[in-house]
Design a protein around this motif. Structure first.
Motif, PDB file in Angstrom:
ATOM      1  N   ARG A  18      83.342  -6.397  59.332  1.00 17.78           N
ATOM      2  CA  ARG A  18      83.639  -4.963  59.451  1.00 17.78           C
ATOM      3  C   ARG A  18      84.035  -4.147  58.324  1.00 17.78           C
ATOM      4  O   ARG A  18      83.420  -2.960  58.245  1.00 17.78           O
ATOM      5  CB  ARG A  18      84.199  -4.729  60.883  1.00 17.78           C
ATOM      6  N   ALA A  19      84.694  -4.734  57.592  1.00 16.18           N
ATOM      7  CA  ALA A  19      85.252  -3.937  56.718  1.00 16.18           C
ATOM      8  C   ALA A  19      84.327  -3.988  55.257  1.00 16.18           C
ATOM      9  O   ALA A  19      84.414  -2.941  54.637  1.00 16.18           O
ATOM     10  CB  ALA A  19      86.724  -4.507  56.112  1.00 16.18           C
ATOM     11  N   GLN A  20      83.806  -5.122  55.009  1.00 19.79           N
ATOM     12  CA  GLN A  20      83.265  -5.248  53.886  1.00 19.79           C
ATOM     13  C   GLN A  20      81.627  -5.405  53.669  1.00 19.79           C
ATOM     14  O   GLN A  20      81.283  -5.203  52.670  1.00 19.79           O
ATOM     15  CB  GLN A  20      83.784  -6.288  52.991  1.00 19.79           C
ATOM     16  N   TYR A  21      81.055  -5.720  54.685  1.00 20.25           N
ATOM     17  CA  TYR A  21      79.735  -6.238  54.978  1.00 20.25           C
ATOM     18  C   TYR A  21      78.721  -5.164  55.828  1.00 20.25           C
ATOM     19  O   TYR A  21      78.101  -6.028  56.618  1.00 20.25           O
ATOM     20  CB  TYR A  21      79.743  -7.761  54.857  1.00 20.25           C
ATOM     21  N   LYS A  22      79.100  -4.120  56.027  1.00 26.16           N
ATOM     22  CA  LYS A  22      78.392  -2.991  56.974  1.00 26.16           C
ATOM     23  C   LYS A  22      76.982  -2.895  56.612  1.00 26.16           C
ATOM     24  O   LYS A  22      76.198  -2.307  57.509  1.00 26.16           O
ATOM     25  CB  LYS A  22      79.115  -1.850  57.185  1.00 26.16           C
ATOM     26  N   ASN A  23      76.254  -3.302  55.750  1.00 27.38           N
ATOM     27  CA  ASN A  23      74.808  -3.247  55.459  1.00 27.38           C
ATOM     28  C   ASN A  23      74.394  -4.099  54.496  1.00 27.38           C
ATOM     29  O   ASN A  23      75.138  -4.699  53.743  1.00 27.38           O
ATOM     30  CB  ASN A  23      74.542  -1.685  55.124  1.00 27.38           C
TER      31      ASN A  23
END
Length: 124
Positions: A18-23
């Protein structure tokens, strides 16, 4: 025997995604994700990471988001229907290829045996 899934680590993996790989543009390979998890105090093997990702997917723990991946880009989360559909198509194609790869072997080994005598016999 599979080792049990540590739910504390599962939730840490969710937090990291959720913090680093949102797309897709922020996607990362396994090694980078494991490095980032280790930085939070959670050392995880590649095998355990794959099991955790599988657990998260199987239990739909990030809905409406989902962890998607491919060999070229790595892992990321998305809730975009087009990306989710492409991922689903990719995985269904992989499953179909795996089925095709073992179909003749299955017929050869199970020839003459009644249905249900081997594992996965009902799939063929």
């Amino acid at each position: 025997m599979k080792s049990p899934i540590n739910l504390e680590v599962v939730h840490k993996v969710i937090d990291v995604f959720r913090a680093q790989y949102k797309n897709r543009d922020l996607a990362a390979k396994t090694e980078k994700i494991l490095f980032n998890l280790a930085a939070t105090g959670h050392r995880v093997s590649e095998q355990n990471f794959r099991a955790i990702v599988g657990h998260i997917r199987n239990h739909d723990m990030m809905s409406p988001w989902f962890i998607v991946s491919n060999v070229n880009t790595g892992y990321w989360i998305t809730k975009d229907e087009k990306e989710l559909s492409a991922y689903l198509d990719q995985e269904l194609n992989r499953m179909s290829n795996q089925f095709d790869n073992v179909s003749n072997l299955h017929k050869r080994l199970r020839h003459g045996k009644t249905k249900g005598t081997g594992n996965q016999a009902s799939l063929f």
